[in-house]
Design a protein around this motif. Structure first.
Motif, PDB file in Angstrom:
ATOM      1  N   ASP A 169      22.257  17.571  78.222  1.00  0.00           N
ATOM      2  CA  ASP A 169      22.389  17.644  76.764  1.00  0.00           C
ATOM      3  C   ASP A 169      23.821  17.975  76.350  1.00  0.00           C
ATOM      4  O   ASP A 169      24.335  17.425  75.362  1.00  0.00           O
ATOM      5  N   GLU A 170      24.475  18.847  77.101  1.00  0.00           N
ATOM      6  CA  GLU A 170      25.881  19.177  76.816  1.00  0.00           C
ATOM      7  C   GLU A 170      26.776  17.960  77.037  1.00  0.00           C
ATOM      8  O   GLU A 170      27.700  17.702  76.262  1.00  0.00           O
ATOM      9  N   MET A 171      26.494  17.214  78.094  1.00  0.00           N
ATOM     10  CA  MET A 171      27.275  16.015  78.389  1.00  0.00           C
ATOM     11  C   MET A 171      27.135  15.001  77.250  1.00  0.00           C
ATOM     12  O   MET A 171      28.133  14.427  76.784  1.00  0.00           O
ATOM     13  N   ASN A 172      25.921  14.801  76.798  1.00  0.00           N
ATOM     14  CA  ASN A 172      25.654  13.844  75.724  1.00  0.00           C
ATOM     15  C   ASN A 172      26.326  14.293  74.421  1.00  0.00           C
ATOM     16  O   ASN A 172      26.952  13.489  73.714  1.00  0.00           O
ATOM     17  N   ALA A 173      26.231  15.577  74.123  1.00  0.00           N
ATOM     18  CA  ALA A 173      26.837  16.107  72.890  1.00  0.00           C
ATOM     19  C   ALA A 173      28.360  16.008  72.943  1.00  0.00           C
ATOM     20  O   ALA A 173      29.004  15.664  71.939  1.00  0.00           O
ATOM     21  N   SER A 174      28.936  16.286  74.113  1.00  0.00           N
ATOM     22  CA  SER A 174      30.395  16.202  74.265  1.00  0.00           C
ATOM     23  C   SER A 174      30.881  14.769  74.109  1.00  0.00           C
ATOM     24  O   SER A 174      31.933  14.516  73.508  1.00  0.00           O
ATOM     25  N   LEU A 175      30.114  13.822  74.641  1.00  0.00           N
ATOM     26  CA  LEU A 175      30.464  12.411  74.495  1.00  0.00           C
ATOM     27  C   LEU A 175      30.518  12.041  73.015  1.00  0.00           C
ATOM     28  O   LEU A 175      31.488  11.426  72.554  1.00  0.00           O
ATOM     29  N   HIS A 176      29.489  12.420  72.255  1.00  0.00           N
ATOM     30  CA  HIS A 176      29.453  12.101  70.822  1.00  0.00           C
ATOM     31  C   HIS A 176      30.631  12.745  70.088  1.00  0.00           C
ATOM     32  O   HIS A 176      31.253  12.114  69.219  1.00  0.00           O
ATOM     33  N   ARG A 177      30.944  13.997  70.445  1.00  0.00           N
ATOM     34  CA  ARG A 177      32.039  14.699  69.773  1.00  0.00           C
ATOM     35  C   ARG A 177      33.374  14.019  70.048  1.00  0.00           C
ATOM     36  O   ARG A 177      34.197  13.843  69.144  1.00  0.00           O
ATOM     37  N   LEU A 178      33.582  13.598  71.284  1.00  0.00           N
ATOM     38  CA  LEU A 178      34.844  12.952  71.651  1.00  0.00           C
ATOM     39  C   LEU A 178      34.978  11.571  71.005  1.00  0.00           C
ATOM     40  O   LEU A 178      36.066  11.164  70.602  1.00  0.00           O
ATOM     41  N   ILE A 179      33.877  10.855  70.898  1.00  0.00           N
ATOM     42  CA  ILE A 179      33.900   9.545  70.239  1.00  0.00           C
ATOM     43  C   ILE A 179      34.338   9.702  68.780  1.00  0.00           C
ATOM     44  O   ILE A 179      35.103   8.892  68.248  1.00  0.00           O
ATOM     45  N   ASP A 180      33.864  10.773  68.156  1.00  0.00           N
ATOM     46  CA  ASP A 180      34.147  11.003  66.734  1.00  0.00           C
ATOM     47  C   ASP A 180      35.481  11.699  66.486  1.00  0.00           C
ATOM     48  O   ASP A 180      35.885  11.865  65.324  1.00  0.00           O
ATOM     49  N   ASN A 181      36.157  12.122  67.550  1.00  0.00           N
ATOM     50  CA  ASN A 181      37.417  12.868  67.400  1.00  0.00           C
ATOM     51  C   ASN A 181      38.522  12.281  68.283  1.00  0.00           C
ATOM     52  O   ASN A 181      38.811  12.795  69.368  1.00  0.00           O
ATOM     53  N   PRO A 182      39.155  11.193  67.827  1.00  0.00           N
ATOM     54  CA  PRO A 182      40.238  10.563  68.591  1.00  0.00           C
ATOM     55  C   PRO A 182      41.382  11.534  68.925  1.00  0.00           C
ATOM     56  O   PRO A 182      42.007  11.425  69.986  1.00  0.00           O
ATOM     57  N   ALA A 183      41.642  12.485  68.029  1.00  0.00           N
ATOM     58  CA  ALA A 183      42.726  13.450  68.274  1.00  0.00           C
ATOM     59  C   ALA A 183      42.408  14.322  69.487  1.00  0.00           C
ATOM     60  O   ALA A 183      43.308  14.654  70.280  1.00  0.00           O
ATOM     61  N   GLU A 184      41.147  14.694  69.637  1.00  0.00           N
ATOM     62  CA  GLU A 184      40.741  15.500  70.788  1.00  0.00           C
ATOM     63  C   GLU A 184      40.849  14.689  72.081  1.00  0.00           C
ATOM     64  O   GLU A 184      41.249  15.206  73.127  1.00  0.00           O
ATOM     65  N   LEU A 185      40.499  13.419  72.013  1.00  0.00           N
ATOM     66  CA  LEU A 185      40.658  12.528  73.172  1.00  0.00           C
ATOM     67  C   LEU A 185      42.132  12.409  73.557  1.00  0.00           C
ATOM     68  O   LEU A 185      42.486  12.440  74.747  1.00  0.00           O
ATOM     69  N   ALA A 186      42.996  12.274  72.563  1.00  0.00           N
ATOM     70  CA  ALA A 186      44.437  12.157  72.811  1.00  0.00           C
ATOM     71  C   ALA A 186      44.970  13.420  73.477  1.00  0.00           C
ATOM     72  O   ALA A 186      45.834  13.349  74.368  1.00  0.00           O
ATOM     73  N   GLU A 187      44.441  14.577  73.076  1.00  0.00           N
ATOM     74  CA  GLU A 187      44.860  15.839  73.687  1.00  0.00           C
ATOM     75  C   GLU A 187      44.405  15.918  75.146  1.00  0.00           C
ATOM     76  O   GLU A 187      45.136  16.394  76.021  1.00  0.00           O
ATOM     77  N   LEU A 188      43.203  15.420  75.408  1.00  0.00           N
ATOM     78  CA  LEU A 188      42.701  15.373  76.787  1.00  0.00           C
ATOM     79  C   LEU A 188      43.551  14.451  77.651  1.00  0.00           C
ATOM     80  O   LEU A 188      43.776  14.707  78.840  1.00  0.00           O
ATOM     81  N   SER A 189      44.023  13.357  77.054  1.00  0.00           N
ATOM     82  CA  SER A 189      44.904  12.431  77.769  1.00  0.00           C
ATOM     83  C   SER A 189      46.206  13.124  78.180  1.00  0.00           C
ATOM     84  O   SER A 189      46.691  12.953  79.306  1.00  0.00           O
ATOM     85  N   LYS A 190      46.763  13.934  77.286  1.00  0.00           N
ATOM     86  CA  LYS A 190      47.985  14.695  77.594  1.00  0.00           C
ATOM     87  C   LYS A 190      47.736  15.680  78.731  1.00  0.00           C
ATOM     88  O   LYS A 190      48.579  15.868  79.607  1.00  0.00           O
ATOM     89  N   LYS A 191      46.563  16.300  78.713  1.00  0.00           N
ATOM     90  CA  LYS A 191      46.220  17.249  79.776  1.00  0.00           C
ATOM     91  C   LYS A 191      46.104  16.536  81.125  1.00  0.00           C
ATOM     92  O   LYS A 191      46.485  17.083  82.159  1.00  0.00           O
TER      93      LYS A 191
END
Length: 340
Positions: free
Chosen positions: A290-312
């Motif tokens: 459930d956490e994995m599924n929720a995190s996927l949805h959150r990341l899809i809806d937040n491109p800025a958070e994905l971009a930050e993960l890319s930098k990491k």
């Protein structure tokens, strides 16, 4: 010049992280230290150091020959880490697990790819002072970020819709890799494209083979299994991914994570003690489905958070780069040669 004989059959079975780690090390040593180390492969002649990458029975017998020089063992797995990978009859499993530890005990020094192995090896009776932790690494010449234009081209080449959010996982198709959770996530998110690049490196003795083979042959419509992919094509899969996901329940030091980091791909992993030791802060963690599924949805809806993960990811790749690890391996082999 120090002669180092690499005893290995790790590259004979495609799709194994052990093989990738072995090939990366050999290429790195030949590139950076051609005047310091004479690197040979499975050479029956004498050597100052013999580095055992795989635990073949004939390699075990060779440890009793003085001409093998200083015996170094590369520990990529322990008996308990093989659970969920191989389906062996209990008597054969018991014998094999005993053999694995007997092989490691024949070594004069051991290199582990993750620090959580050290207390476990101590529990098997191997002294801590005989163990060195050196992490895996990947070459940035093989795994690197593509330009936006190249990513569009790669998606076209791989038959992936340009507008789809793409989740990629790589590695052997095994129960311990969390492949069933990966498939369930695909079923629950039909608007997302899922790709698992990897196959059955160990064939029918793979744990859970029947069910996994059924899944691979009849996947959800939005889940692709391209099979075992060559490294020159694998870099494209990492780059077309909006997110790299490895839902493994049990891992060693997956080369796939390092390869993703090197490509600047955002990474999501199940919370494992190993990851907390070596790459904490560089990936999106989850504990349950459930956490994995929720995190996927959150990341899809937040491109800025994905971009930050890319930098990491790129920051992590600097630490686990060829250049950084080259000096560590150089010092290690020099020290072992003196003690040989």
């Amino acid at each position: 010049m120090i002669k180092i004989d690499m005893f290995s059959t790790a590259d004979k079975v495609k799709g194994q992280g052990v093989g990738s780690a072995y090939l990366e090390l050999v290429k790195m040593l030949k590139k950076h230290f051609p005047d310091d180390f004479d690197i040979v492969i499975n050479d029956p002649k004498s050597a100052e150091i013999t580095h055992y990458h795989t635990i073949n029975l004939r390699y075990y017998f060779s440890t009793f020959l003085k001409k093998r020089g200083r015996r170094i063992g590369y520990v990529h797995f322990l008996p308990e880490t093989l659970e969920g990978s191989l389906d062996l009859p209990k008597p054969i499993k018991w014998i094999f697990y005993k053999y694995v530890i007997a092989f490691y005990k024949r070594m004069e020094h051991i290199v582990v790819v993750n620090p959580t192995f050290i207390p476990k090896l101590e529990a098997y009776g191997i002294k801590k002072e005989k163990i060195t932790y050196i992490p895996n690494f990947v070459s940035k010449k093989e795994f690197y970020p593509l330009t936006d234009e190249e990513k569009v081209q790669a998606r076209n080449e791989l038959g992936i819709n340009q507008d789809k959010f793409v989740v990629v996982g790589t590695g052997q198709v095994q129960t311990r890799k969390g492949i069933l959770d990966f498939a369930k996530l695909a079923e629950d998110n039909p608007n997302v494209e899922f790709i698992w690049a990897g196959g059955f490196s160990f064939g029918k003795i793979t744990d859970g083979y029947k069910n996994l083979k059924l899944l691979v042959d009849n996947p959800p419509k939005n889940l692709q299994f391209p099979g075992i992919v060559d490294r020159d094509k694998l870099v494209k899969y990492y780059n077309v991914a909006d997110l790299f996901l490895l839902p493994s329940f049990n891992e060693l030091f997956p080369m796939s994570v390092l390869e993703s980091f090197s490509c600047g791909t955002p990474v999501m992993l199940r919370s494992l003690d190993l990851y907390k030791e070596i790459i904490s802060g560089y990936y999106e963690p989850f504990s349950t489905y459930d956490e994995m599924n929720a995190s996927l949805h959150r990341l899809i809806d937040n491109p800025a958070e994905l971009a930050e993960l890319s930098k990491k990811s790129l920051a992590a790749s600097d630490y686990y780069s060829e250049e950084h690890l080259a000096s560590i391996w150089y010092e290690f082999y020099q020290k072992q040669a003196k003690e040989g």
